[in-house]
Design a protein around this motif. Structure first.
Motif, PDB file in Angstrom:
ATOM      1  N   ALA A 133       0.814  -1.215   0.000  1.00 12.16           N
ATOM      2  CA  ALA A 133       0.000   0.000   0.000  1.00 12.16           C
ATOM      3  C   ALA A 133       0.849   1.267   0.000  1.00 12.16           C
ATOM      4  CB  ALA A 133      -0.927   0.004   1.220  1.00 12.16           C
ATOM      5  N   LEU A 134       2.091   1.183   0.457  1.00 11.75           N
ATOM      6  CA  LEU A 134       2.911   2.385   0.632  1.00 11.75           C
ATOM      7  C   LEU A 134       3.238   3.136  -0.662  1.00 11.75           C
ATOM      8  CD1 LEU A 134       5.415   1.189   3.403  1.00 11.75           C
ATOM      9  CD2 LEU A 134       3.463   2.741   3.652  1.00 11.75           C
ATOM     10  N   PRO A 135       3.465   2.477  -1.818  1.00 19.03           N
ATOM     11  CA  PRO A 135       3.821   3.247  -3.017  1.00 19.03           C
ATOM     12  C   PRO A 135       2.783   4.282  -3.429  1.00 19.03           C
ATOM     13  CG  PRO A 135       4.350   0.951  -3.347  1.00 19.03           C
ATOM     14  CD  PRO A 135       3.617   1.029  -2.056  1.00 19.03           C
ATOM     15  N   ALA A 136       1.513   4.037  -3.170  1.00 20.18           N
ATOM     16  CA  ALA A 136       0.490   5.029  -3.518  1.00 20.18           C
ATOM     17  C   ALA A 136       0.604   6.274  -2.651  1.00 20.18           C
ATOM     18  CB  ALA A 136      -0.905   4.416  -3.375  1.00 20.18           C
ATOM     19  N   GLU A 137       1.355   6.171  -1.533  1.00 20.89           N
ATOM     20  CA  GLU A 137       1.471   7.279  -0.592  1.00 20.89           C
ATOM     21  C   GLU A 137       2.890   7.828  -0.494  1.00 20.89           C
ATOM     22  OE1 GLU A 137      -1.969   5.520   2.441  1.00 20.89           O
ATOM     23  OE2 GLU A 137       0.152   5.061   2.804  1.00 20.89           O
ATOM     24  N   ILE A 138       3.827   7.195  -1.177  1.00 24.17           N
ATOM     25  CA  ILE A 138       5.230   7.546  -0.995  1.00 24.17           C
ATOM     26  C   ILE A 138       5.575   8.900  -1.616  1.00 24.17           C
ATOM     27  CG2 ILE A 138       6.189   6.476  -3.091  1.00 24.17           C
ATOM     28  CD1 ILE A 138       8.400   5.295  -1.269  1.00 24.17           C
ATOM     29  N   SER A 139       4.780   9.320  -2.621  1.00 25.27           N
ATOM     30  CA  SER A 139       5.010  10.616  -3.267  1.00 25.27           C
ATOM     31  C   SER A 139       3.745  11.029  -4.011  1.00 25.27           C
ATOM     32  CB  SER A 139       6.181  10.535  -4.255  1.00 25.27           C
ATOM     33  OG  SER A 139       6.286  11.727  -5.015  1.00 25.27           O
ATOM     34  N   PRO A 140       3.477  12.339  -4.094  1.00 23.51           N
ATOM     35  CA  PRO A 140       2.347  12.803  -4.906  1.00 23.51           C
ATOM     36  C   PRO A 140       2.651  12.802  -6.400  1.00 23.51           C
ATOM     37  CG  PRO A 140       3.457  14.667  -3.911  1.00 23.51           C
ATOM     38  CD  PRO A 140       4.122  13.448  -3.351  1.00 23.51           C
ATOM     39  N   LEU A 141       3.885  12.535  -6.779  1.00 24.66           N
ATOM     40  CA  LEU A 141       4.302  12.588  -8.174  1.00 24.66           C
ATOM     41  C   LEU A 141       4.322  11.194  -8.781  1.00 24.66           C
ATOM     42  CD1 LEU A 141       7.295  15.083  -7.831  1.00 24.66           C
ATOM     43  CD2 LEU A 141       4.907  15.584  -8.409  1.00 24.66           C
TER      44      LEU A 141
END
Length: 445
Positions: A133-141
């Motif tokens: 789940a973390l990659p969707a939250e790791i950056s807004p870009l």
């Protein structure tokens, strides 16, 4: 971190190193556990197949629960650390227990391995679901999210390479049999634990964007089900995962009975996984230039063709050609892994605009449940193929000569069956692109 700030290598590595551990746990049971049960512990192929499917079937139910729990934790605390830590601490111990079986009874061995695998799969869910789940939250870009996934797939490949390359060598180094598998389980378990704990420490900085309110499992699934492109993409990925799981399970059998040397399992695995680590940057560049979905489809199609080509090569016992084809498979596998996991966070991220509710844990819980089910079915499907071919189980001290029907079933299960699954996965993948273009604005490539 500001929105325009790129992710540094330290943060990318801190996230990606967890995939070394997940790669180890995904690879070793799939590669060795069925063979360990049938040819070391003397458990019948049919019973062994059930033992491998049931824990994973439980995981199919557990993963969405863990995903919803991870989202609720993220809303309350702004992090997903607690579940990550639970999985990181307990999984290595349970992994080791799977390969340290007391007594000599096949019945006791079957029960021990089945329970240990069930608990290990549960611990894995506690880590893997919030981790994905973390990659969707790791950056807004989007570009930074794609970069994080490229690092993750390289690390995943390294974990699979370590597991598949070292685990059989450790077994052989200790003389094979129960002692060899016990040594392997202990050493690989320590490596697994080190990678998972490092990832927990390395991802504490990632803020969660779940919310705006915590949802229960039923509410989370109701919110998610409107994302039709996500479920079409998931269908394609599940078929591919099942194909790879079947091949992974069949590798030690192919090495032993078709190439005449169990020790070749490690060499085949290295030839399969080694090139994939080098191919990840290539697929990343190609996807940026030509689009993620077209490159993804090409990687699946070439993988299927190379798998079909393995059938006559294995029947001829041509070890060199098997290794060469394994290298081609490795390059394609890198594309399949990288590009599917690049589309996943983008699909989740785009869906928050549709619903106004970010819930990457729920989506990854559903994704991991389906993937876990496919990984579970892989050994079960291959075991069923062996059983239909009248495969004869034996313990390590009393090997048997397999009938021709078993060898035919083994070869078919290792090559033609996975190829068919891969080809069937391509139409849903192309349908995803069309559906995403209509539902997402802008659509993932």
């Amino acid at each position: 971190m500001t929105e325009a700030e790129p992710l540094g290598r330290g943060r990318l590595l801190g996230y990606a190193i967890g995939s070394v551990g997940t790669g180890i746990f995904s690879a070793v049971p799939g590669l060795l556990l069925l063979y360990y049960l049938t040819d070391v512990l003397g458990v019948s192929a049919a019973v062994a197949g059930v033992l491998l499917v049931l824990p994973k079937a439980w995981d199919v139910l557990l993963n969405p629960v863990v995903g919803a729990a991870s989202d609720r934790e993220a809303v309350r605390t702004g992090r997903r650390t607690r579940l990550l830590l639970i999985g990181a601490v307990t999984l290595p111990l349970l992994f080791t227990a799977m390969f340290v079986v007391p007594g000599s009874s096949p019945v006791l061995a079957a029960c021990w391995v089945g329970v240990a695998f069930l608990l290990a799969a549960s611990a894995f869910a506690c880590f893997q679901v919030p981790y994905v789940a973390l990659p969707a939250e790791i950056s807004p870009l989007a570009e930074q999210r794609a970069r994080a996934m490229a690092w993750r797939i390289v690390a995943l490949t390294a974990g699979i390479l370590v597991a598949g390359g070292i685990a059989p060598v450790l077994v052989e180094a200790a003389g094979g049999g129960r002692a060899g598998y016990a040594l392997m389980g202990t050493v690989v378990g320590l490596m697994l634990g080190g990678a998972l704990v490092a990832a927990v420490l390395g991802t504490r900085w990632i803020p969660s964007s779940a919310g705006p309110r915590p949802l229960g499992l039923a509410a989370a699934l109701r919110t998610a089900r409107g994302n039709r492109p996500f479920f079409v993409l998931l269908t394609s990925a599940v078929l591919q995962t099942l194909a790879v799981a079947v091949m992974l399970t069949g590798a030690p059998y192919a090495a032993t009975y078709l190439l005449g040397d169990y020790g070749l399992t490690s060499l085949v695995f290295v030839c399969l996984v080694g090139p994939s680590a080098l191919a990840v940057p290539m697929w990343h560049r190609l996807a940026r230039r030509y689009g993620t979905v077209p490159c993804y489809a090409v990687s699946v199609a070439v993988f299927a063709v190379a798998t079909i080509a393995l059938y006559p090569v294995l029947n001829a016992g041509a070890t060199g050609l098997v290794l060469a084809l394994s290298a081609i498979l490795g390059v394609c596998y890198a594309g399949m892994q990288l590009l599917s996991f690049q589309l996943l966070p983008e699909s989740v991220h785009a869906d928050s605009g549709r619903t106004g509710h970010a819930q990457s844990g729920a989506f990854t819980g559903v994704w991991m449940a389906a993937e876990t089910g496919a990984l579970a079915l892989g050994p079960g499907v291959f075991a069923a193929v062996l059983a239909l071919g009248s495969y004869q189980a034996a313990d390590f001290e009393h090997p048997v000569v397999q009938p021709d029907s078993a060898l035919t079933a083994l070869t078919t299960g290792f090559t033609l069956l996975p190829a068919a699954l891969l080809l069937v996965s391509i139409p849903p993948l192309l349908a995803y692109r069309r559906m995403a273009a209509r539902q997402y604005a802008p659509a993932p490539a």
